[in-house]
Write a protein that holds these residues in place. Structure first.
Motif, PDB file in Angstrom:
ATOM      1  N   PRO A 240       0.546  -1.411   0.314  1.00 27.21           N
ATOM      2  CA  PRO A 240       0.075  -0.042  -0.077  1.00 27.21           C
ATOM      3  C   PRO A 240       0.960   1.455  -0.073  1.00 27.21           C
ATOM      4  N   TYR A 241       1.977   1.617   0.739  1.00 28.27           N
ATOM      5  CA  TYR A 241       2.762   2.420   0.273  1.00 28.27           C
ATOM      6  C   TYR A 241       3.554   2.728  -0.493  1.00 28.27           C
ATOM      7  N   ILE A 242       3.921   1.467  -1.938  1.00 30.32           N
ATOM      8  CA  ILE A 242       4.685   1.969  -2.732  1.00 30.32           C
ATOM      9  C   ILE A 242       3.920   1.478  -3.819  1.00 30.32           C
ATOM     10  N   ARG A 243       2.517   1.529  -3.755  1.00 32.15           N
ATOM     11  CA  ARG A 243       2.042   1.621  -5.160  1.00 32.15           C
ATOM     12  C   ARG A 243       1.536   3.377  -5.458  1.00 32.15           C
ATOM     13  N   SER A 244       0.774   3.349  -6.635  1.00 34.39           N
ATOM     14  CA  SER A 244       0.063   4.846  -6.940  1.00 34.39           C
ATOM     15  C   SER A 244      -1.343   4.448  -5.807  1.00 34.39           C
ATOM     16  N   PRO A 245      -1.757   5.097  -5.060  1.00 34.36           N
ATOM     17  CA  PRO A 245      -2.570   5.050  -4.407  1.00 34.36           C
ATOM     18  C   PRO A 245      -4.100   5.254  -5.367  1.00 34.36           C
ATOM     19  N   THR A 246      -4.757   5.383  -4.555  1.00 34.89           N
ATOM     20  CA  THR A 246      -6.873   5.479  -4.905  1.00 34.89           C
ATOM     21  C   THR A 246      -6.338   7.131  -5.249  1.00 34.89           C
ATOM     22  N   ILE A 247      -6.486   7.631  -3.965  1.00 26.84           N
ATOM     23  CA  ILE A 247      -6.696   8.896  -4.465  1.00 26.84           C
ATOM     24  C   ILE A 247      -5.560  10.111  -5.097  1.00 26.84           C
ATOM     25  N   ALA A 248      -4.468   9.114  -5.599  1.00 25.82           N
ATOM     26  CA  ALA A 248      -3.913  10.117  -6.515  1.00 25.82           C
ATOM     27  C   ALA A 248      -4.345   9.368  -7.767  1.00 25.82           C
ATOM     28  N   ARG A 249      -5.591   8.632  -8.211  1.00 33.60           N
ATOM     29  CA  ARG A 249      -5.974   9.192  -8.932  1.00 33.60           C
ATOM     30  C   ARG A 249      -6.856   9.493  -9.617  1.00 33.60           C
ATOM     31  N   GLY A 250      -7.118  10.679  -8.829  1.00 33.50           N
ATOM     32  CA  GLY A 250      -8.482  11.607  -8.716  1.00 33.50           C
ATOM     33  C   GLY A 250      -9.428  11.559  -8.217  1.00 33.50           C
ATOM     34  N   GLU A 251      -9.685  10.246  -7.251  1.00 34.08           N
ATOM     35  CA  GLU A 251     -10.723  10.583  -6.373  1.00 34.08           C
ATOM     36  C   GLU A 251     -10.736  10.589  -5.219  1.00 34.08           C
ATOM     37  N   THR A 252     -11.092  11.193  -4.332  1.00 33.63           N
ATOM     38  CA  THR A 252     -11.383  11.730  -3.297  1.00 33.63           C
ATOM     39  C   THR A 252     -12.552  11.067  -2.779  1.00 33.63           C
ATOM     40  N   GLU A 253     -12.620  11.116  -1.170  1.00 30.73           N
ATOM     41  CA  GLU A 253     -13.385  11.360  -0.332  1.00 30.73           C
ATOM     42  C   GLU A 253     -14.851  11.238  -0.623  1.00 30.73           C
ATOM     43  N   GLU A 254     -15.064  12.285  -0.951  1.00 37.15           N
ATOM     44  CA  GLU A 254     -16.279  12.258  -1.463  1.00 37.15           C
ATOM     45  C   GLU A 254     -16.546  11.869  -2.897  1.00 37.15           C
ATOM     46  N   ASP A 255     -16.175  10.778  -3.476  1.00 42.02           N
ATOM     47  CA  ASP A 255     -16.837  10.089  -4.126  1.00 42.02           C
ATOM     48  C   ASP A 255     -16.884   9.002  -3.753  1.00 42.02           C
ATOM     49  N   GLY A 256     -16.666   8.491  -2.576  1.00 39.00           N
ATOM     50  CA  GLY A 256     -17.790   7.050  -2.055  1.00 39.00           C
ATOM     51  C   GLY A 256     -16.256   7.266  -0.541  1.00 39.00           C
ATOM     52  N   GLU A 257     -16.834   6.122   0.366  1.00 31.77           N
ATOM     53  CA  GLU A 257     -16.258   5.766   1.321  1.00 31.77           C
ATOM     54  C   GLU A 257     -14.879   6.027   1.180  1.00 31.77           C
ATOM     55  N   MET A 258     -13.585   6.146   1.731  1.00 32.35           N
ATOM     56  CA  MET A 258     -12.096   6.192   1.523  1.00 32.35           C
ATOM     57  C   MET A 258     -11.808   4.457   1.866  1.00 32.35           C
ATOM     58  N   GLU A 259     -11.359   4.006   1.026  1.00 31.73           N
ATOM     59  CA  GLU A 259     -11.015   2.721   1.708  1.00 31.73           C
ATOM     60  C   GLU A 259      -9.906   2.632   3.114  1.00 31.73           C
ATOM     61  N   GLU A 260      -9.881   2.165   3.465  1.00 35.43           N
ATOM     62  CA  GLU A 260      -9.361   1.747   4.881  1.00 35.43           C
ATOM     63  C   GLU A 260      -7.546   1.925   4.362  1.00 35.43           C
TER      64      GLU A 260
END
Length: 760
Positions: free
Chosen positions: A232-252
């Motif tokens: 989870p630390y070394i990959r491009s995370p979900t938020i970096a691809r333009g998704e935010t907390e407003e787009d839905g429940e953020m993964e833990e």
């Protein structure tokens, strides 16, 4: 194995913890003797280390008996030389760089090479490695990952640029660059933080937990458990691809790892494995660098420290795009400014083939998929090998081994390596890459151990010769006579070095004239966009904020300074390679000068031995061997300096354009791009007219002169110390030295054994 995980790892962790009694098929090492050779090298290194340790202890016991300061300092010097030889030199890492852009398949390839499927995140699962990752092995049974974070100062340096790129006062036009920048800021400071000023952000408390050590460490019993924690630390995370907390429940998982913008690099250490030689470090290097100054600096350092560079790209991209050619050019620069000795193109996903299309295109309606893949791969190998060989010959001297080697291109398939549906494991060429690594590793380690042993022989030769130093005045006269001879030879060397630099200096002049003719075209290429200008003003601002260099995910790496300097490099590259190719172990102009100097000094020492030192053959042997050592130290100095010399053109141009970059980056408002374009173009034009390229030329000349002066000063100092020790009067040593004859004999036996192994 982590609970609920369905992933399969190719290798058993139990097999990594000890040498297996029965090897699984993919772990079998070819019967070519590499493993046995490495065992012998390790055994001889252990013997050498023990000998040097005993000898150092004997000299230490002898030191209190010395009354005169000069003699005491001489023996202390000898002991320190022996002590400096004791580290485990075979553990000095050999770096192999996997160099490629996002989605090229570097992580998938590396997973196959280390025999651990899905260990690093792969782009096929919509996640890819987003920072430099190093993987090596050790004798520990634990699997460890160290995640290094930016310091406060490094993060604030990046934050200042990020705020400028996401300026809310500008139009609402969005683009990928702005989205990524906004997500970095909000990841650290929370939703809406991207609208704050730099000063406000500096006063805000980050919403993420940052360890005071700036390092996160995981230690796990199995590779799968480590992968689950680390990925989870070394990959491009979900938020970096333009998704935010407003787009839905953020993964833990995303909540826990929002620290990703602060990650600088990751070091992974796995238990000993038969598929990875101990001491080999794989470096997964992003292909375009990074916006952060520190990460981009590390990007360059990682390329330059690699002995081997694999330019990695997927098969389809190699056929349809030119990005691999740009990466090859970057890799080839490491031959000039770094430690690179070999470069290859690695085409991943080589099993991807539309059989019906291939049959139609080749008019072979009955060919099966297996044969079609191998036939297509071989054709691409031949085509790309010709392309690479042509580029290598344009940039590098023709007698380099890499220019003529057979395997410039590898076509690999990690998927088939694991599944074996169409291709056998050997046909995937993963085993072929491993075999190359083993052979390269053994060759390099044997050579470094031989050099190490030769240096020890040099020191023992001196010790053996000291007892012949009778009559203090006579020793002083011999020392002064030889010193005068060597000072003259150093003066001759200085003239020879000046002559060998002449081709570089002439091609510098030619390159400057070419750069003055072509700089406008280079700027047009950077400023012109074939796919429109939407959002490009932000990218251009990022380029200027980072002093002319920016790693863009959309537009790849943009480097104005290098683009302007490129015509000069094209003129000097061949001559530069001829002059500075010392690390290749083959002849170069500068090495020829040093070898001629060494030969001349040793010849004078031989003549002096007949006249002045007939009583000591051991002393002559020492003086000749120490001359070898002193010259090799000068070669190391050249290796350390050559990167700065090569980069001096770019650095000079960058410094000349700093004010222009600052003015361009400050532009805001309507028609920002057009204004920025005008300021940048006019600024570069004025700099060229005021002599920017000539100043770059002078900068490289000054660096060359500085290195020449440093070489001569070092030689004068080292030879002076050598002569002072060699002719230290025996009566100052109180007629005593520890008995080291057995140690000396054993070291010579080790050296002879290594020479025999090299010849065979």
């Amino acid at each position: 194995m982590a609970e609920g995980s369905s992933r399969q790892f190719g290798g058993s962790d139990d097999l990594l913890e000890e040498i297996p009694k029965k090897k699984c098929r993919r772990d079998q090492i070819p019967e070519d003797g590499e493993q046995e050779s490495l065992k012998n090298c390790k055994r001889m290194q252990s013997e050498l280390k023990a000998i040097l340790e005993r000898s150092s202890q004997k000299l230490s016991q002898f030191l209190p008996l010395l009354s005169q300061a000069g003699a005491r300092e001489g023996i202390l010097y000898l002991r320190n030389r022996l002590t400096s030889l004791k580290p485990d030199i075979l553990m000095d890492p050999i770096y192999i760089g996997l160099f490629g852009s996002t989605g090229a398949g570097k992580s998938t390839l590396l997973n196959a090479i280390i025999d651990k499927n899905f260990f690093l995140p792969v782009s096929g699962s919509s996640a890819c490695t987003s920072c430099v990752v190093q993987i090596n092995t050790s004798r520990s049974k634990q699997h460890e990952a160290k995640i290094h974070l930016l310091t406060d100062e490094e993060w604030r340096d990046e934050l200042r640029g990020l705020v400028a790129l996401v300026d809310p006062g500008e139009d609402s036009e969005d683009n990928n660059e702005r989205s990524e920048v906004a997500s970095k800021i909000s990841a650290i400071y929370g939703r809406g933080a991207e609208t704050r000023s730099y000063e406000e952000l500096c006063r805000m408390r980050p919403i993420v937990s940052i360890p005071p050590s700036r390092c996160i460490i995981f230690r796990e019993a199995t590779a799968e458990e480590l992968s689950d924690k680390m990925c989870p630390y070394i990959r491009s995370p979900t938020i970096a691809r333009g998704e935010t907390e407003e787009d839905g429940e953020m993964e833990e998982e995303d909540r826990k790892t929002r620290i990703w913008p602060l990650i600088k690099n990751v070091e992974v250490t796995l238990p000993y494995s038969q598929v990875i030689p101990e001491g080999v470090v794989f470096v997964d290097i992003p292909g375009t660098g990074d916006f952060n100054s520190k990460r981009d600096e590390m990007w360059k350092e990682n390329i330059n420290k690699c002995s081997v560079i694999w330019v990695v790209n997927s098969f389809q991209r190699i056929l349809g795009e030119k990005i691999h050619e740009m990466l090859l050019r970057e890799g080839m620069k490491a031959f000039q400014s770094g430690m690179c000795r070999d470069i290859s193109l690695v085409a991943t996903k080589s099993d991807d083939l539309n059989l019906d299309e291939y049959r139609w295109e080749k008019k072979k309606k009955n060919i099966n998929k297996h044969d079609a893949i191998l036939e297509r791969n071989e054709a691409v190998k031949q085509e790309k090998s010709r392309m690479i060989k042509k580029k290598l010959k344009e940039k590098l001297p023709n007698d380099l081994e890499v220019v003529h080697k057979a395997d410039l291109v590898y076509t690999v398939s990690a998927r088939e390596y694991w599944n074996e549906e169409t291709l056998s494991k050997e046909e995937t060429e993963i085993p072929k890459l491993r075999d190359y690594i083993r052979k390269f590793h053994v060759k390099q380690k044997r050579n470094v151990l031989m050099d190490h042993t030769m240096e020890a022989i040099t020191i023992f030769s001196l010790i053996e010769s000291l007892q012949a130093n009778k009559h203090a005045q006579y020793q002083l006269a011999k020392r002064n006579h030889l010193r005068e001879i060597i000072v003259q030879k150093i003066a001759d060397l200085e003239k020879d070095i000046s002559k060998c630099f002449l081709p570089i200096e002439q091609s510098l002049k030619d390159g400057v004239e070419e750069a003055k003719k072509s700089y406008k075209a280079a700027i047009r290429t950077i400023l012109s966009r074939s796919q429109g200008y939407q959002g490009y003003h932000r990218t251009l601002r990022a380029v200027c904020l980072k002093r002319g260099v920016y790693a863009s995910r959309t537009f790849y790496r943009i480097d104005i300074n290098s683009s302007l300097a490129q015509p000069i490099y094209e003129k000097i590259d061949m001559n530069f390679g001829n002059v500075f190719r010392i690390q290749m172990g083959t002849c170069s102009t500068l090495k020829t000068c040093l070898d001629a100097f060494k030969g001349a000094v040793q010849q004078k020492l031989q003549e002096a031995q007949i006249k002045l030192m007939a009583d000591s053959e051991h002393k002559l042997a020492f003086l000749k061997q120490e001359t070898d050592f002193i010259v090799s130290e000068a070669e190391k100095l050249i290796l350390q300096r050559k990167a700065n010399i090569y980069q001096s053109l770019v650095v000079s141009i960058q410094n000349d354009l700093l004010l222009c970059y600052e003015e361009t980056a400050a532009v805001r408002g309507q028609q920002a791009y057009q204004k920025m374009q005008t300021i940048l173009s006019n600024g570069i034009m004025k700099a060229v007219e005021s002599g920017m390229f000539e100043r770059a030329e002078n900068s490289m000349r000054e660096h060359l002169q500085g290195m020449k002066d440093q070489i001569t000063r070092k030689l004068e100092e080292d030879f002076s110390n050598m002569l002072s020790l060699a002719f230290c009067p025996w009566d100052q040593l109180d007629g005593k030295l520890p008995d080291l004859q057995n140690e000396f004999l054993n070291i010579r036996i080790i050296h002879k054994t290594l020479q025999s192994a090299k010849m065979s």
